[in-house]
Scaffold this active site. Structure first.
Site, PDB file in Angstrom:
ATOM      1  N   LYS A 182      38.138  23.908  24.179  1.00  0.00           N
ATOM      2  CA  LYS A 182      37.014  24.910  24.222  1.00  0.00           C
ATOM      3  C   LYS A 182      37.559  26.297  24.736  1.00  0.00           C
ATOM      4  O   LYS A 182      38.718  26.278  24.895  1.00  0.00           O
ATOM      5  CB  LYS A 182      36.053  24.356  25.543  1.00  0.00           C
ATOM      6  CG  LYS A 182      36.729  24.231  26.777  1.00  0.00           C
ATOM      7  CD  LYS A 182      36.051  23.304  27.651  1.00  0.00           C
ATOM      8  CE  LYS A 182      36.829  23.226  29.004  1.00  0.00           C
ATOM      9  NZ  LYS A 182      36.169  21.995  29.759  1.00  0.00           N
ATOM     10  N   ARG A 210      25.932  19.534  37.551  1.00  0.00           N
ATOM     11  CA  ARG A 210      26.022  20.652  36.585  1.00  0.00           C
ATOM     12  C   ARG A 210      25.053  20.297  35.387  1.00  0.00           C
ATOM     13  O   ARG A 210      23.796  20.735  35.156  1.00  0.00           O
ATOM     14  CB  ARG A 210      27.388  20.787  36.039  1.00  0.00           C
ATOM     15  CG  ARG A 210      27.483  22.070  35.173  1.00  0.00           C
ATOM     16  CD  ARG A 210      29.225  22.302  35.066  1.00  0.00           C
ATOM     17  NE  ARG A 210      29.938  21.436  34.249  1.00  0.00           N
ATOM     18  CZ  ARG A 210      31.130  21.411  33.855  1.00  0.00           C
ATOM     19  NH1 ARG A 210      31.750  22.671  34.338  1.00  0.00           N
ATOM     20  NH2 ARG A 210      31.751  20.644  33.197  1.00  0.00           N
ATOM     21  N   TYR A 262      43.830  56.461  38.450  1.00  0.00           N
ATOM     22  CA  TYR A 262      42.176  56.924  39.038  1.00  0.00           C
ATOM     23  C   TYR A 262      42.187  56.830  40.350  1.00  0.00           C
ATOM     24  O   TYR A 262      42.589  55.975  41.176  1.00  0.00           O
ATOM     25  CB  TYR A 262      41.403  56.065  38.490  1.00  0.00           C
ATOM     26  CG  TYR A 262      40.968  56.044  37.039  1.00  0.00           C
ATOM     27  CD1 TYR A 262      40.516  57.173  36.468  1.00  0.00           C
ATOM     28  CD2 TYR A 262      41.446  54.871  36.008  1.00  0.00           C
ATOM     29  CE1 TYR A 262      40.238  57.344  34.835  1.00  0.00           C
ATOM     30  CE2 TYR A 262      41.124  55.209  34.817  1.00  0.00           C
ATOM     31  CZ  TYR A 262      40.664  56.353  34.277  1.00  0.00           C
ATOM     32  OH  TYR A 262      40.359  56.451  33.070  1.00  0.00           O
ATOM     33  N   MET A 320      41.708  50.552  31.848  1.00  0.00           N
ATOM     34  CA  MET A 320      41.014  49.610  30.756  1.00  0.00           C
ATOM     35  C   MET A 320      42.219  49.012  29.940  1.00  0.00           C
ATOM     36  O   MET A 320      42.175  47.908  29.451  1.00  0.00           O
ATOM     37  CB  MET A 320      39.930  50.383  29.923  1.00  0.00           C
ATOM     38  CG  MET A 320      39.316  49.544  28.906  1.00  0.00           C
ATOM     39  SD  MET A 320      37.977  50.474  27.943  1.00  0.00           S
ATOM     40  CE  MET A 320      36.995  51.009  29.262  1.00  0.00           C
TER      41      MET A 320
END
Ligand SMILES: *Cc1c(COP(=O)(O)O)cnc(C)c1O
Length: 819
Positions: free
Chosen positions: A489, A586, A714, A763
């Site tokens: 998966k 779940r 930043y 990013m």
């Protein structure tokens, strides 16, 4: 014929085997240990070697590939295959080794034996490059250095060979004597002794003494005193010794190592004068391997200037096949390691294992095999390509076209690599798997460059052999007969999709599981025929699930009813999997719903309950063992209720990776192996026994010097009160490198040194504080590997390896390696 001719009856005598022969004259040229890789079946002898599985199980497959000669321990096969030759022995592995020793004794061949913890294969390949102008060399294929690999290597010796170079690797005491007997080296090389692989030994000294047994009868022993300090000089093997080191007293005393522009200049004192050489490499491992080769050339009597001339021409050795995405949806398998027929066979097996495209093309240069005329060679190659279902051959070289009629499929020929490259725009490559395999001198690197997509400088490298190793590790832990469902998966935990599924299918796992239907559909389209369970089957995908023969997990009455509605009137026995909630809370049926579920399933002809399963919440954590035990019990009770209403017995399964390791009782009929395949298991301390599968790398784009008080990135979060030096690398949070790694929390490895991030992660980029080390643009930065592990990264930001892996975004290119 340059090899002694071994009739099967002769081999029976050599092995002292109890033989049942139907064709005594059958000539054996190839020894086969894997029924999937068969070159020339009529001249092959199959050894039913057992490892995790009984080798006899593969006789059927070998028989179907036309092999008719077998070495076995179980005489019941005598009658099963009446048209075959069988040699009955007490131990198949010992028989293989005995045959190799016999063969070795037929030749008075000068041989170099190499052992050590690292570098064996590179040193062997480099010595091959360095000595090939003076000798006909036979050498271990790839890193064939085990108790199986060494006999197979030595079996290749023929009468034309004038030098053998073989490597030997061991992992425990009392293994080397046998390898020494098979190789019989006159010249010995010890590469180095590391801390790695120390498990089978009680101490470093013990490991060293065992390794040195390879050299006990050598004329000449080449070594570095730095690696043998545990033993007395008098205990060193060899009639003569040759040492290299930076320390006083060495025969080759290295006095300077200067890396300049990708090369490395070495200076040393040898026979009382200063000599030098240049290596076309600058990394630490290559420099050490280069020193070993330098010492070897001198010890063999080459003059220093000769040695220098040869060393500077050394070329990079990649021992692995690379699988990459190519242009026009092609998959490219790049293999320029060596161009002989046995490595071609290995590459073709890999080509065959990757089923994502129906069309298979091979771009092949002329091969050079000693002792075979061209007609024989190309006949063998043509047979091999047909057998491996290749659809198209592009042959490159001046002679290969002369044999065009031997190839019974589409062919094109070019005189040389330049001619191919000129014609390239007019050649069509589309939706196919292409194997690029050429002898070094044809420079096929240029061809694979044309065929592959441009690689953005951040890549995730996946070592398929390591993954297979991990699969075998868990195979050895499960009881015979227990099936394996491999969890693929979320792009196989980030590692890839059909590439991994194809590998697992080839290595015969029983089941695959994905999270969503579209993942399963993608696998079907890539040629996966294994049964596939879909864990979250959306209602909207039922039609597609049925069309692609995927098997839904059924976790509620609602989903069961709507799936029944989606089945057509013609569907019978459609495989489904029932999920029980034993404590995860779940998905899954509760005890209270079993009654209603039983009513729906009882006598239902439309459905076949393939399996009943549940999921453990904390199989790897000792503090929850009581709960795990309770989950297993609860699952047994509920599943028994269900089985009682069915007229057959579905497979039961509950164990995930650490469940396999810690709960023998939880293995039941099948286990679901997930993260263990990818190299992690919370139940194993430091993942002991597992191999590292994935390495994430990026590149330094720019280096900057900052003055005191300047800031980085930043919001000015990265501060450098004293100033310093930073490197910007090409990976950011959009690639899956979490923002949480910013401001020194995360580290990367550059040139072997760990450096922290500085400022916030951007990013597409990250800045690293490299004040302390030497870095330049273009250098590689390692985000994680064996040394700087995913476990460490997960710890740094308080998460688990699963999340680190599955976060790596799809824009990061995957490259697969296979040996
Ligand atoms: C993911 C998953 C597994 C595999 O778990 P690992 O810890 O990765 O081995 C097993 N079963 C189910 C239901 C899963 O979702």
């Amino acid at each position: 014929m340059l090899k002694p001719i071994y009739a099967i009856s002769r081999i029976a005598e050599i092995l002292n085997a109890d033989a049942k022969l139907v064709d005594e004259q059958s000539v054996i040229e190839y020894l086969v240990i894997d029924s999937r890789s068969v070159l020339v079946p009529e001249n092959s002898l199959f050894f039913a070697l057992s490892s995790h599985r009984d080798g006899h199980e593969f006789i059927k497959d070998a028989y179907s590939k036309d092999i008719r000669n077998f070495v076995i321990t179980d005489e019941k096969y005598f009658n099963k295959y009446s048209n075959c030759n069988f040699l009955l022995v007490g131990d198949v592995l010992k028989a293989l080794q005995k045959l190799a020793i016999y063969h070795r004794n037929q030749f008075d061949l000068k041989t170099i034996g190499i052992t050590g913890s690292n570098g064996k294969t590179i040193v062997k390949e480099w010595l091959y490059q360095l000595l090939i102008t003076d000798f006909n060399i036979v050498r271990s294929p790839k890193s064939y250095n085990s108790k199986i690999g060494v006999p197979l290597s030595v079996w290749q010796i023929d009468a034309e060979d004038t030098l053998g170079i073989f490597e030997a690797g061991i992992s425990a005491v009392n293994e080397m004597d046998l390898l020494a007997e098979i190789i019989q080296p006159q010249i010995g090389i010890l590469t180095n002794i590391g801390e790695a692989h120390a498990e089978g030994f009680s101490s470093k000294r013990e490991k060293l003494i065992e390794k040195l047994k390879l050299f006990k009868d050598t004329e000449l022993f080449i070594y570095s005193p730095d690696y043998v300090s545990e033993i007395n000089f008098k205990e060193l093997p060899g009639k003569k010794q040759f040492s290299w080191s930076s320390k006083q007293g060495a025969d080759l005393r290295i006095i300077a190592v200067e890396p300049i522009e990708g090369n490395c200049y070495l200076r040393a004192i040898y026979q009382d004068r200063e000599i030098e050489c240049m290596l076309p490499f600058k990394d630490k491992a290559s420099i050490e391997n280069g020193m070993i080769c330098w010492a070897t050339l001198l010890a063999l009597g080459y003059a220093p200037d000769q040695a220098d001339l040869r060393l500077e021409k050394l070329s990079h050795v990649s021992m692995r096949l690379e699988l990459k995405n190519g242009i026009n949806q092609c998959s490219i398998i790049d293999d320029s390691y060596s161009a002989d027929i046995s490595s071609l066979a290995i590459a073709l097996d890999f080509l065959n294992q990757q089923n994502q495209h129906p069309k298979k093309t091979v771009i092949l240069s002329e091969l050079f095999e000693t002792g075979k005329d061209d007609l024989d060679l190309y006949t063998e190659i043509a047979d091999l390509l047909s057998q491996k279902k290749v659809n198209r051959l592009i042959g490159i070289g001046p002679h290969i076209a002369n044999y065009a009629t031997l190839f019974k499929f589409e062919t094109q020929f070019f005189n040389d690599t330049n001619a191919f490259i000129e014609a390239f725009p007019g050649l069509h490559f589309n939706h196919e798997t292409i194997l690029v395999k050429g002898a070094r001198r044809f420079e096929f690197g240029r061809i694979s460059k044309l065929l592959t997509q441009k690689i953005h400088d951040t890549v995730l490298e996946i070592d398929l052999n390591a993954m297979v190793g991990n699969l075998q590790f868990y195979r050895s832990k499960i009881k015979p007969g227990v099936k394996i469902m491999a969890m693929v998966k979320a792009f196989s935990y980030g590692s890839g999709s059909f590439e991994i599924a194809n590998l697992l299918q080839f290595h015969k796992v029983d089941y695959l599981a994905v999270a969503y239907a579209d993942e399963g559909i993608a696998l079907r389209k890539a040629g996966i025929t294994l049964p596939i369970m879909v864990m979250s089957p959306e209602e909207s995908a039922f039609e597609a699930i049925i069309k692609h023969n995927l098997e839904p997990e059924i976790y509620s009455l609602e989903i069961l009813n709507s799936f029944l509605n989606a089945l057509s009137d013609y569907d019978f026995n459609y495989p489904i999997h029932i999920k029980i909630d034993s404590g995860m809370h779940r998905l899954g049926f509760d005890n209270a719903e079993i009654e209603s579920l039983s009513i729906l399933l009882k006598n239902n002809q439309r459905l076949k309950v393939q399996s009943i399963f549940s999921h453990l919440v904390a199989s790897g954590e000792a503090e929850h063992d009581g709960f795990t035990q309770h989950q297993i019990e609860k699952f047994k009770v509920i599943s028994t209720k269900l089985i009682n209403v069915l007229s057959y017995k579905p497979l039961l399964h509950i164990a995930n990776t650490s469940g396999i390791s810690r709960w023998a009782d939880g293995q039941m009929d099948m286990v679901r192996l997930g993260i263990g395949l990818y190299g992690f298991d919370a139940a194993l301390q430091n993942n002991r026994g597992l191999q590292t599968v994935m390495v994430l790398k990026t590149t330094v784009t720019q280096v900057k010097i900052l003055d005191a008080g300047e800031t980085v990135g930043y919001s000015r979060r990265g501060v450098m009160p004293k100033g310093g030096k930073i490197a910007t690398v090409k990976i950011g949070y959009a690639d899956g490198y979490s923002r949480a790694f910013g401001n020194g929390v995360g580290k990367m490895l550059i040139n072997g040194q760990l450096v922290p991030t500085i400022g916030s992660i951007c990013m597409d980029m990250t800045m690293l504080d490299i004040t302390e080390i030497d870095v330049k643009a273009g250098d590689e930065a390692i985000v994680f590997n064996q040394q700087h592990t995913i476990m460490q990264l997960a710890d740094d930001i308080n998460t688990i390896p699963y999340e680190i892996l599955t976060n790596i975004s799809q824009r990061v290119k995957r490259i697969y390696f296979y040996e």
